[in-house]
Design a protein around this motif. Structure first.
Motif: not given
Lengths: 244, 234, 231
Positions: A87-92, A100, A135, A149, C127-128, C131, C150, C153, C227-228
């Protein structure tokens, strides 16, 4: 540090935690294992209240989780959580993933937060990935960033929910190594895992659960050599069988 | 602030009530004609768009893009004011002998909506995994039989909700027919307003009728989603 | 069939910008103005309505959803008439037609945009959120720093599609007498009398070029932002 007293939890009619009593002392590493659906994930998720409990008492680092006065955000900042799916933030970027929460909650100045983040990245061996995006990383690398994190908030307790279950076998070792190093620093840890090697080497205690009940609680050596309960015996046999 | 004297009685009986009812009748007629026509035409366009013959596919694409990306109101105006120059004399004569406003509105609604419907039908069929077709062909079904027994029954179930949504859009869009003088519900509501100065009551009545239409259809769709599309969930 | 497009050339600037700069902006220029202003307003309207419709408090959620569904159940024309009718009563003074139309378009489009926002937010994996709150972020911080960036997008292509609908919907401004492209078209038609076919084909073509350009842009975005799915 963490105290469960007669804790019950239901999902509708399913009794997922049934009269759980467990005491985790400061600096202790506890491994929770059991077959799937045994309630072990739910157990660990109640500790930072991702799942609320229905009955009983649960105190974490002196905070009563049933009390309305408990500041949930403060509790969660004190308790680090590592997920099976990272669950890392994909946009960061990797660095921003780590900085953060410290900058937004602890109000740490950005520069200081980044220095601390770099120290953590070095600890998990990923300093060179600071500007990468999640990613672009392998599963093992993502999980190590996720650990960094969680550590960035300087938690007093770390929770791991099957941290290696979503990883390819060759990446499991690197994550377990980071966790083992962390244990050596005296961190209080609760780890849900099937990695019995890790349990044997690092854990102070092993807890075996099935159907929402804690069936066994023992030193690792004792648990592996001489499990008391039939279901624990069966579980270990399946886990250690070459077909697994 | 508001010094307005409400008088609901004027729209629940008498002349104005009759106006509104006749407006509703025309809205329903226009919608019914539009839905049937748009569905048939949309189906044809969808088939063309998926054909193996490239010029047909291309023609269907041009049709889809053009009518989806042009305002319905302009299309209504075109058919009402401008079509006589490009239609054959016989068609013009026939149109002049019918209710021309109604016909122009219906044609515009049918063509406009058919472009959306064609796209929904196509994506419904394309959403069926191609392994389904492969499995059917491997089991010895011909292409057409595979379509008939395997692909279409699945596609229809998926396509019904977006189709019904388009039908609902058509019914709402039929209000634009008032601009060329079709005396449907919105036209009549406005008519009541200008004759009685009771705009609030008249628009409330029309609003309630449109909402009743939408709510009942949305309700049926929710039921369909629960019973047919996701029957396993409680 | 013989069409004579001279009438278009004769009135070309009028179609494009109305009487501007000697008079108010009209024609295509006004159409774009109405669409852009309504789009910006509806973006924020949709965002607010979308967030409120996901509120954990039923007293907020229910009325907001009722409002959204009511608007979505009505024809745009009806919403514009309501604005035409209610705004002067609420403001206590007459409101210019173009502002009435912008308000009508904004209220209408906000309701649809809110559904895009909802879907975008709900499309971000659970999960986001877990987290984020596990590191101690508060609810609004999680929404602002993690979920919305997110979700946004995923929403962008749909927003562009809504903008296309808005361009088409501005044609309804004609009905309350705002001199945008459609209105200008009917004016020229009334004045010249004998070229309706040419005029409406031309106007349709103008709308088409504009809308098709944005539709294509939205498709391009959709592919670029897929992309997702690659994670």
């Amino acid at each position: 540090m963490i105290q469960f007293q007669n804790v019950h939890k239901w999902f509708k009619t399913l009794h997922v935690l049934n009269d759980v009593n467990l005491h985790v002392k400061q600096g202790e590493v506890v491994v929770v294992c059991g077959p799937s659906g045994s309630g072990k994930s739910t157990l660990i998720r109640t500790i930072n209240k991702l799942e609320p409990i229905n009955e009983g008492h649960l105190t974490v680092d002196g905070m009563d989780l049933l009390s309305k006065k408990t500041d949930l955000n403060r509790l969660r900042a004190e308790v680090g959580f590592v997920f099976q799916q990272f669950n890392l933030y994909p946009h960061l970027s990797v660095l921003s993933n780590i900085t953060l929460a410290p900058t937004k909650i602890r109000k740490t100045p950005k520069k200081e937060a980044e220095e601390q983040a770099m120290q953590l990245l070095e600890r998990v061996g990923l300093a060179m990935k600071r500007d990468a995006y999640p990613t672009q990383l392998s599963g093992g690398q993502q999980q190590r960033v996720a650990i960094a994190r969680a550590l960035a908030m300087k938690p007093r307790i770390m929770l791991f929910d099957e941290p290696t279950s979503a990883l390819d076998p060759e990446m499991i070792g690197e994550v377990l190594q980071v966790m083992q190093d962390l244990a050596k620093t005296g961190m209080t840890m609760v780890v849900v895992t099937h990695e019995m090697g890790f349990a044997r080497e690092v854990a102070d205690r092993v807890v075996f659960m099935d159907h929402g009940v804690i069936l066994e609680e023992a030193q690792p050596e004792e648990f592996f050599l001489n499990p008391q309960h039939d279901r624990a015996k069966q579980f270990l046999k399946q886990l250690l069988s070459p077909m697994h | 602030m508001l010094k307005y004297h409400f008088d609901w009685s004027i729209i629940t009986s008498g002349k104005y009530f009759e106006w509104l009812v006749s407006g509703l009748k025309i809205t329903l007629e226009l919608s019914a004609v539009g839905i049937v026509g748009a569905f048939v035409l949309g189906l044809v366009i969808a088939v063309l768009k998926m054909s193996n013959f490239k010029p047909l596919r291309w023609l269907a694409s041009v049709y889809l893009e053009f009518f989806r990306n042009t305002p319905l109101l302009i299309q209504i105006f075109f058919w009402y004011f401008g079509s006589y120059k490009i239609l054959p004399t016989a068609v013009n004569e026939w149109l002049n002998n019918t209710n021309f406003e109604f016909a122009a509105a219906a044609i515009a609604l049918i063509i406009y909506t058919s472009a959306f419907i064609a796209e929904d039908i196509r994506s419904g069929i394309l959403s069926i995994p191609k392994e389904q077709m492969e499995a059917a062909r491997s089991a010895g079904f011909s292409f057409l039989r595979s379509m008939q027994y395997i692909i279409l029954p699945q596609a229809v179930r998926i396509t019904i909700p977006p189709l019904v949504n388009q039908f609902l859009n058509l019914a709402k869009n039929s209000s634009l027919a008032m601009t060329i003088g079709v005396m449907e519900l919105t036209y009549q509501a406005r008519q009541v307003e200008s004759y009685s100065f009771k705009g609030f009551e008249a628009f409330t009545a029309a609003t309630v009728v449109y909402l009743a239409l939408s709510v009942s259809i949305t309700f049926l769709m929710d039921l369909y989603n629960k019973k047919v599309l996701n029957p396993q969930r409680s | 069939m013989d069409l004579d497009f001279q009438v278009i050339l004769d009135n070309f600037t009028y179609f494009m910008i109305g009487r501007y700069p000697n008079g108010p902006l009209g024609g295509l220029g006004l159409t774009m103005y109405l669409a852009v202003v309504s789009c910006i307003l509806s973006f924020f309207g949709g965002l607010i309505l979308g967030l409120l419709s996901l509120s954990r408090y039923a007293v907020i959620r229910y009325p907001v959803n009722l409002f959204i569904n009511t608007i979505r159940g009505l024809p745009l024309l009806m919403v514009i008439f309501w604005m035409y009718f209610l705004l002067p009563a609420l403001m206590g003074k007459t409101v210019p037609e173009s502002q009435t139309v912008i308000m009508g378009l904004t209220v209408f489009t906000s309701a649809y945009m809110s559904q895009i926002v909802r879907a975008g937010i709900m499309g971000v994996p659970k999960g986001q959120t877990e987290a984020a709150i596990s590191t101690g972020l508060k609810g609004w911080q999680t929404m602002l720093y993690i979920i919305l960036p997110q979700g946004m997008r995923n929403m962008i292509p749909s927003f562009v599609n809504q903008f296309v609908s808005l361009i088409k919907d501005t044609s309804l401004a004609f009905i309350v007498g705002v001199s945008e492209l459609t209105h200008v078209g009917t004016q020229v038609n009334n004045r010249t009398m004998s070229y309706p076919t040419e005029i409406f084909i031309f106007i349709a073509a103008v709308y088409f070029v504009l809308c098709f350009a944005f539709t294509s842009f939205s498709r391009w975005l959709e592919q670029r932002l897929a992309w997702r799915k690659s994670i």
